[in-house]
Design a protein around this motif. Structure first.
Motif, PDB file in Angstrom:
ATOM      1  N   ARG A  80      46.711  43.310  44.705  1.00  0.00           N
ATOM      2  CA  ARG A  80      46.235  44.204  43.531  1.00  0.00           C
ATOM      3  C   ARG A  80      47.046  44.187  42.518  1.00  0.00           C
ATOM      4  NH1 ARG A  80      42.875  48.336  43.215  1.00  0.00           N
ATOM      5  NH2 ARG A  80      41.958  48.004  45.270  1.00  0.00           N
ATOM      6  N   GLY A  81      48.406  44.168  42.675  1.00  0.00           N
ATOM      7  CA  GLY A  81      49.287  44.105  41.583  1.00  0.00           C
ATOM      8  C   GLY A  81      49.317  42.736  40.719  1.00  0.00           C
ATOM      9  N   ILE A  82      49.026  41.746  41.462  1.00  0.00           N
ATOM     10  CA  ILE A  82      48.958  40.576  40.783  1.00  0.00           C
ATOM     11  C   ILE A  82      47.551  40.597  39.998  1.00  0.00           C
ATOM     12  CG2 ILE A  82      48.263  38.031  41.048  1.00  0.00           C
ATOM     13  CD1 ILE A  82      50.083  38.064  43.472  1.00  0.00           C
ATOM     14  N   ILE A  83      46.355  40.928  40.611  1.00  0.00           N
ATOM     15  CA  ILE A  83      45.309  41.075  39.840  1.00  0.00           C
ATOM     16  C   ILE A  83      45.311  41.860  38.676  1.00  0.00           C
ATOM     17  CG2 ILE A  83      42.816  41.962  40.083  1.00  0.00           C
ATOM     18  CD1 ILE A  83      42.885  41.461  43.138  1.00  0.00           C
ATOM     19  N   LEU A  84      46.094  42.852  38.630  1.00  0.00           N
ATOM     20  CA  LEU A  84      46.123  43.905  37.540  1.00  0.00           C
ATOM     21  C   LEU A  84      47.033  43.167  36.337  1.00  0.00           C
ATOM     22  CD1 LEU A  84      46.680  47.242  39.184  1.00  0.00           C
ATOM     23  CD2 LEU A  84      44.744  46.642  37.863  1.00  0.00           C
ATOM     24  N   ASP A  85      48.180  42.521  36.953  1.00  0.00           N
ATOM     25  CA  ASP A  85      49.039  41.623  35.947  1.00  0.00           C
ATOM     26  C   ASP A  85      48.383  40.507  35.176  1.00  0.00           C
ATOM     27  OD1 ASP A  85      51.382  43.428  36.802  1.00  0.00           O
ATOM     28  OD2 ASP A  85      52.276  41.869  38.129  1.00  0.00           O
ATOM     29  N   ASN A  86      47.290  40.153  35.884  1.00  0.00           N
ATOM     30  CA  ASN A  86      46.575  38.982  35.196  1.00  0.00           C
ATOM     31  C   ASN A  86      45.214  39.740  34.414  1.00  0.00           C
ATOM     32  OD1 ASN A  86      47.613  36.343  35.715  1.00  0.00           O
ATOM     33  ND2 ASN A  86      47.825  37.543  37.729  1.00  0.00           N
ATOM     34  N   GLY A  87      45.332  40.840  34.053  1.00  0.00           N
ATOM     35  CA  GLY A  87      44.267  41.516  33.342  1.00  0.00           C
ATOM     36  C   GLY A  87      43.083  41.797  33.952  1.00  0.00           C
TER      37      GLY A  87
END
Length: 160
Positions: A80-87
């Motif tokens: 979820r953090g990776i998804i958010l970090d990638n916009g």
């Protein structure tokens, strides 16, 4: 909360066949069993291979949907953090038809213990080679195993 206390892994890493251990509580808990650590850390090169086949975004979404299906707090929070970090918004993803098929494939593998409908498999058969499909299924299995380990051991992203 971890059910097993983490251990120092510096000596194990120095003697290990794996090349890139993340330094977190998960790794330190696996360090109780060097063989288990080496086996589970093969997740890293397998994830890179999946990324080379389907692209970085599709790889983390594939891992996320498997984690979400298995209900792994550790990996759901991580991806979820990776998804958010990638916009992207993990609750409102814009997906191509190929990505939709891929994520349905991963979710069905996780939800049904690998028993998937022919139509689910056939949708990917036209997009990927046999070698690529083997890699995608192997990664799904490795992801499921990692999720189960984290669930049993009580490892959360907070411990990361």
């Amino acid at each position: 909360m971890n059910r097993v206390q983490p251990v120092d892994i510096s000596a194990i890493i120095a003697r290990s066949s794996a090349t890139d251990y993340p330094l977190n509580n998960l790794t330190r808990i696996f360090a109780h069993s060097r063989l288990s650590l080496d086996v589970y850390m093969q997740w890293q090169p397998l994830y890179r291979e999946v990324s080379s086949i389907i692209g970085f975004r599709a790889a983390y979404l594939y891992a996320f949907v498997i984690s979400e299906t298995i209900e792994s707090t550790f990996y759901c929070d991580l991806f979820r953090g990776i998804i958010l970090d990638n916009g992207d918004d993990p609750d409102n993803l814009e997906l191509s038809e190929i990505d939709q098929d891929l994520l349905a494939f991963g979710a069905e593998i996780a939800e049904n213990n690998g028993h998937i409908a022919e139509i689910t498999y056939d949708r990917l058969r036209g997009q990927y080679t046999d070698k690529e499909l083997v890699t995608l299924v192997a990664f799904a299995g490795q992801m499921i195993a990692a999720c189960i380990f984290n669930n049993v051991m009580g490892i959360s992203a907070i411990d990361y």
